[in-house]
Enzyme design. Structure first.
Site, mmCIF file in Angstrom:
data_model
loop_
_atom_site.group_PDB
_atom_site.id
_atom_site.type_symbol
_atom_site.label_atom_id
_atom_site.label_comp_id
_atom_site.label_asym_id
_atom_site.label_seq_id
_atom_site.Cartn_x
_atom_site.Cartn_y
_atom_site.Cartn_z
ATOM 1 N N ASN A 144 0.666 -1.154 0.081
ATOM 2 C CA ASN A 144 0.162 0.096 -0.039
ATOM 3 C C ASN A 144 0.938 1.170 -0.060
ATOM 4 O OD1 ASN A 144 -1.821 2.055 0.303
ATOM 5 N ND2 ASN A 144 -2.939 0.779 1.906
ATOM 6 N N ASP A 145 1.594 1.425 1.216
ATOM 7 C CA ASP A 145 2.105 2.525 1.170
ATOM 8 C C ASP A 145 3.376 2.916 0.141
ATOM 9 O OD1 ASP A 145 0.621 3.586 3.310
ATOM 10 O OD2 ASP A 145 1.899 2.416 4.792
ATOM 11 N N VAL A 146 4.133 1.715 -0.193
ATOM 12 C CA VAL A 146 5.046 1.751 -1.160
ATOM 13 C C VAL A 146 4.777 1.980 -2.689
ATOM 14 C CG1 VAL A 146 6.711 0.245 0.480
ATOM 15 C CG2 VAL A 146 5.056 -0.899 -1.431
#
Lengths: 93, 462
Positions: free
Chosen positions: B388-390
């Protein structure tokens, strides 16, 4: 042994370490960590010396405990690294 | 130097060379296994030759220690799941730290009063540092292990007096250091300092959140090496100094890589618990497109090139084997398949690579972020699985976002993006992801493994 002499070893070993590790690719970073876990078990050598030198009960107990903990690192670390590295394969087609 | 001492030191030099070559061979997946064997050989001869030392008389104790530790090590190494590697490495870091701490303690407790009065300040300083770093590594690693394995809550424990507690610890330890080196015969100062260091390790790690654990493990890895090096300085043992530093350097480099990949400084990671948490909810507007799995199959079937971006969610769903199956089907369909791996994907450096290697994905197909980003446009489909964040474009586009400035895999530039996700909620770090609202993004909601298996079934029934 001379303390200066020891400090020179420290500097060279640190520089060498940085040069070597910088070249390890990201894909092998987990085995690198478990492998260095195993290597840090070198404390075992220090533990062996300290558990053997004196007959005093406290240092025997402490030394034996240190030997046991460091052995976990050495044996477990090398084996699990070997297990992981066996999984890395080239493409076969 | 008598003949035995000379032999021992010469063998130590050989062992050091073996460690160095072992690490050098670790530079490539083909030679890495040999490197590990060389390093193990170095360790073996270093241990055997140490046992030759005539000072060592307590053989039965040593044997008992090696047998107990060794068999636990074998058990752990053989049974650990690859998903649980971060916990195991953490635990082993802790054992290494504890062993160094015990060596310092045992060395000190074996001294007579006279030796204590006549010892050099250099030795007492290094013994103190060994016990200090060893203790922090020990309790810090145990807390990290607890957080990673779910025994403790992975949330950062933050409360008002935390900063005060830490400062008191550090001041106390500094004062005790001066006292101990000035009056080493008062061994009590050493013990109090050790207790404070043990307690400091707990507080320092408790206040760091689960998402930052990769940095913490790498740093503790480094500490365990530095502790061994300090022990080597204290007992004048060259092999401990050299090898301890090799490990110290390795951990430090990994720490640096992790921090850079999150666009944060090490200090920021370590002190994040001390800052007041900001709750800036940036509302991202737009519509989320949900795609039925069967439609995804048709797109994949027509694709020429597919990029898979895995995250920790892939490990949780145990989807790596299904993914490998899908990869083969796609390749048989003349489609090129690659994997893109962000440096902080997973819970430790290189975690995703090991999981994919376990599922028999060849390592040549695992690409790093910097290799993929320049030509990511050419991929027909990017499949984001449990990450998600990456892959969050907010890192590039939204100035106010907590992750703004972090390097990400720019999947939104590909022709189309599939996001496999359980639900459309925010990720581990609790940050909104604008990727889900992009025109070229489709969500495949549900368990990642089931979704992939459905696509596999569609392929085989064709």
């Amino acid at each position: 042994m001379d303390n200066i002499y020891l400090l020179i070893i420290v500097i060279f070993a640190a520089l060498l370490g940085f040069e070597l590790i910088k070249k390890v690719p990201a894909t092998l970073h987990t085995p690198l960590m478990s492998g260095s876990n195993a290597i840090s078990g070198i404390t075992l050598v220090g533990a062996l010396a300290s558990s053997g030198t004196e007959n005093e009960l406290l240092s025997i107990v402490l030394g034996t405990l240190a030997v046991a903990l460091a052995s976990i690192n050495v044996v477990g670390g090398y084996l699990v690294t070997d297990r992981m590295l066996s999984m890395f394969k080239k493409k076969q087609r | 130097m008598n003949i035995i001492e000379l032999t021992i030191n010469l063998v130590y030099v050989v062992a050091a060379v073996l460690f160095i070559f072992g690490l050098k061979l670790l530079g490539h997946p083909d030679s890495a296994k040999r490197g590990n064997l060389l390093s193990a050989l170095g360790m073996f001869i270093a241990i055997v030759v140490t046992l030759l030392d005539q000072d060592i008389i307590q053989f039965h104790w040593i044997l008992a220690g090696i047998l107990a530790g060794g068999s636990f090590g074998v058990y752990k190494a053989k049974t650990v799941q690859m998903t649980a590697m971060p916990e195991m490495v953490s635990l082993f870091n802790g054992f290494g730290g504890a062993a160094s701490m015990l060596v310092a303690w045992a060395t000190l407790s074996a001294f007579t009063i006279m030796q204590l009065e006549q010892g050099s300040p250099f030795m007492f300083t290094t013994l103190f540092i060994t016990a200090l770093i060893g203790s922090i590594t020990f309790t810090g690693s145990i807390v990290a292990w607890g957080k990673l394995s779910g025994h403790f809550s992975s949330k950062a424990l933050v409360f008002k007096g935390l900063r005060f507690i830490s400062i008191v610890h550090l001041l106390g330890i500094s004062a005790l250091f001066v006292l101990f080196v000035s009056y080493p015969e008062q061994i009590i100062w050493f013990y109090i300092a050790m207790l404070l260091a043990l307690s400091f390790g707990v507080w320092a790690t408790m206040s760091i959140g689960g998402a930052d654990m990769p940095v913490v493990i790498a740093l503790l890895n480094s500490y365990s090496g530095v502790a061994a090096c300090a022990a080597g300085l204290a007992i004048s043992n060259v092999i401990l100094i050299v090898t301890g530093l090799l490990v110290g350097a390795s951990g430090l480099i990994l720490t640096q890589i992790m921090c850079k990949s999150m666009n944060r400084s090490l200090l920021n990671v370590l002190l994040s618990g001390f800052a007041t948490p900001t709750q800036d909810a940036i509302q991202v507007s737009g519509e989320i497109k949900v795609m039925p799995t069967h439609d995804a199959y048709y797109v994949l079937e027509a694709a020429q090139s597919v990029l898979i971006v895995p995250g920790y969610g892939m490990a949780v769903a145990q989807a790596q084997h299904a993914l490998r199956e899908l990869q083969e089907l796609l390749e048989d369909n003349n489609c090129e398949v690659n994997y893109a791996i962000h440096p902080v994907a997973g819970r430790m450096p290189g975690h995703m690579n090991v999981l994919l290697a376990e599922a028999d994905v060849p390592y040549e197909q695992l690409l790093e972020m910097d290799e993929v980003n320049p030509n990511i446009e050419r991929y027909d489909v990017v499949m984001v699985i449990g990450a998600n964040d990456v892959v969050n474009p907010a890192a590039k586009e939204l100035k106010g976002s907590p992750i703004y400035g972090m390097p990400v895999i720019e999947v939104y530039r590909a022709k189309s993006v599939f996001v496999l996700k359980r639900s459309a909620n925010a990720g581990f770090a609790g940050v909104e992801n604008p990727l889900f609202y992009k025109n070229n993004t489709s969500m495949l909601l549900g368990d990642a493994k089931e979704t992939i298996n459905t696509i596999i079934k569609d392929f085989s029934s064709d």
